[in-house]
Design an enzyme around this catalytic site. Structure first.
Site, PDB file in Angstrom:
ATOM      1  CE1 TYR A 149      66.577  45.018  58.180  1.00  0.00           C
ATOM      2  CE2 TYR A 149      68.942  45.375  58.062  1.00  0.00           C
ATOM      3  CZ  TYR A 149      67.749  45.035  57.458  1.00  0.00           C
ATOM      4  OH  TYR A 149      67.732  44.695  56.129  1.00  0.00           O
TER       5      TYR A 149
ATOM      6  CG  HIS B 156      69.921  41.214  58.454  1.00  0.00           C
ATOM      7  ND1 HIS B 156      68.823  41.860  58.975  1.00  0.00           N
ATOM      8  CD2 HIS B 156      69.602  40.882  57.175  1.00  0.00           C
ATOM      9  CE1 HIS B 156      67.884  41.925  58.050  1.00  0.00           C
ATOM     10  NE2 HIS B 156      68.325  41.340  56.948  1.00  0.00           N
TER      11      HIS B 156
ATOM     12  CE1 TYR C 214      70.249  42.085  50.212  1.00  0.00           C
ATOM     13  CE2 TYR C 214      69.464  39.835  50.362  1.00  0.00           C
ATOM     14  CZ  TYR C 214      69.210  41.185  50.412  1.00  0.00           C
ATOM     15  OH  TYR C 214      67.939  41.645  50.644  1.00  0.00           O
TER      16      TYR C 214
ATOM     17  CD1 TRP D 139      63.915  38.035  56.095  1.00  0.00           C
ATOM     18  CD2 TRP D 139      64.834  36.833  57.749  1.00  0.00           C
ATOM     19  NE1 TRP D 139      64.961  38.763  56.616  1.00  0.00           N
ATOM     20  CE2 TRP D 139      65.533  38.043  57.633  1.00  0.00           C
ATOM     21  CE3 TRP D 139      65.232  35.922  58.706  1.00  0.00           C
ATOM     22  CZ2 TRP D 139      66.616  38.364  58.448  1.00  0.00           C
ATOM     23  CZ3 TRP D 139      66.315  36.245  59.525  1.00  0.00           C
ATOM     24  CH2 TRP D 139      66.984  37.456  59.389  1.00  0.00           C
ATOM     25  CD1 TRP D 140      60.405  39.126  53.619  1.00  0.00           C
ATOM     26  CD2 TRP D 140      58.524  38.571  52.578  1.00  0.00           C
ATOM     27  NE1 TRP D 140      60.660  39.162  52.275  1.00  0.00           N
ATOM     28  CE2 TRP D 140      59.519  38.823  51.613  1.00  0.00           C
ATOM     29  CE3 TRP D 140      57.260  38.189  52.149  1.00  0.00           C
ATOM     30  CZ2 TRP D 140      59.279  38.725  50.248  1.00  0.00           C
ATOM     31  CZ3 TRP D 140      57.017  38.086  50.791  1.00  0.00           C
ATOM     32  CH2 TRP D 140      58.026  38.355  49.852  1.00  0.00           C
TER      33      TRP D 140
END
Length: 107
Positions: free
Chosen positions: A18, A22, A41, A76-77
């Site tokens: 993860y 990112h 963010y 992206w999802w």
């Protein structure tokens, strides 16, 4: 400044993956998020539970409501779906959080 806070769920064993994904966020996704008014963010991980806590700061009069329809976000999802708890459309299961306290600077 508008804040948007929510949690998501990471599947066990994918913490490093993860972070790697990112760390290499697509430039077109980063541009889209900025253009939608997201100025900051943050995503934090509770390593014991796999819960991801996300915090966004948005410019005044902006919303993220249009982002789910964007093809870049949908891509992206799909890219992230194998390592997160998702809905049938691959969007992450997101639980909105209610603000209950804010420390304001003294004047």
């Amino acid at each position: 400044m508008i804040t948007h806070c929510f949690t998501m769920q990471l599947k066990p064993g994918f913490e490093d993956e993860y972070k790697r994904r990112h760390d290499n966020i697509w430039p077109e996704l980063q541009d889209l998020l900025s253009e939608s008014g997201i100025e900051e963010y943050y995503i934090h991980l509770d390593e014991k539970t796999g819960i991801l806590f996300a915090f966004q700061k948005l410019k005044a009069n902006h919303t993220t409501s249009e982002l789910p329809q964007d093809p870049i976000v949908k891509k992206w999802w799909s890219y992230m779906a194998d390592i997160m708890k998702t809905n049938p459309d691959n969007s992450p299961v997101e639980i909105g959080l209610k603000e209950v306290f804010r420390l304001k600077p003294s004047s």
